[in-house]
Design a protein around this motif. Sequence first.
Motif, PDB file in Angstrom:
ATOM      1  N   GLU A 120       0.823  -1.205   0.000  1.00  0.00           N
ATOM      2  CA  GLU A 120       0.000   0.000   0.000  1.00  0.00           C
ATOM      3  C   GLU A 120       0.859   1.258   0.000  1.00  0.00           C
ATOM      4  O   GLU A 120       0.560   2.217  -0.712  1.00  0.00           O
ATOM      5  N   LEU A 121       1.926   1.251   0.768  1.00  0.00           N
ATOM      6  CA  LEU A 121       2.828   2.403   0.786  1.00  0.00           C
ATOM      7  C   LEU A 121       3.500   2.602  -0.570  1.00  0.00           C
ATOM      8  O   LEU A 121       3.626   3.730  -1.061  1.00  0.00           O
ATOM      9  N   LEU A 122       3.927   1.507  -1.176  1.00  0.00           N
ATOM     10  CA  LEU A 122       4.593   1.603  -2.471  1.00  0.00           C
ATOM     11  C   LEU A 122       3.637   2.071  -3.568  1.00  0.00           C
ATOM     12  O   LEU A 122       4.069   2.658  -4.560  1.00  0.00           O
ATOM     13  N   ALA A 123       2.348   1.820  -3.382  1.00  0.00           N
ATOM     14  CA  ALA A 123       1.353   2.231  -4.375  1.00  0.00           C
ATOM     15  C   ALA A 123       1.080   3.732  -4.319  1.00  0.00           C
ATOM     16  O   ALA A 123       0.538   4.303  -5.260  1.00  0.00           O
ATOM     17  N   ILE A 124       1.475   4.369  -3.217  1.00  0.00           N
ATOM     18  CA  ILE A 124       1.277   5.814  -3.103  1.00  0.00           C
ATOM     19  C   ILE A 124       2.238   6.506  -4.053  1.00  0.00           C
ATOM     20  O   ILE A 124       3.430   6.217  -4.083  1.00  0.00           O
ATOM     21  N   ASP A 125       1.709   7.427  -4.845  1.00  0.00           N
ATOM     22  CA  ASP A 125       2.536   8.161  -5.811  1.00  0.00           C
ATOM     23  C   ASP A 125       3.339   9.230  -5.071  1.00  0.00           C
ATOM     24  O   ASP A 125       2.883  10.348  -4.871  1.00  0.00           O
ATOM     25  N   ARG A 126       4.529   8.845  -4.640  1.00  0.00           N
ATOM     26  CA  ARG A 126       5.395   9.750  -3.887  1.00  0.00           C
ATOM     27  C   ARG A 126       6.838   9.415  -4.203  1.00  0.00           C
ATOM     28  O   ARG A 126       7.180   8.264  -4.423  1.00  0.00           O
TER      29      ARG A 126
END
Length: 72
Positions: free
Chosen positions: A47-53
């Motif tokens: 989920e963290l890796l899916a955040i566009d950041r």
Amino acid sequence: MKTVIDLDDELLERARLELGTKSKKDTIHAALRLVAERSERLEAVRELLAIDRDWTGLLEDDKTPRGTRDAA
């Protein structure tokens, strides 16, 4: 439940040191908990890796005291 099993003493000691536990029972329970919760941690990472950041420099921005960063 009580169960009699043969344990690798060296492996148990390594796990105890890594987990910071004091007894065999605490070590085994902590290790079982770690394995049982693995899929939840993996999902959280996904989920963290899916955040566009841009995650570059994350540790440098972290407010965690320097002495505890390498402990994780």
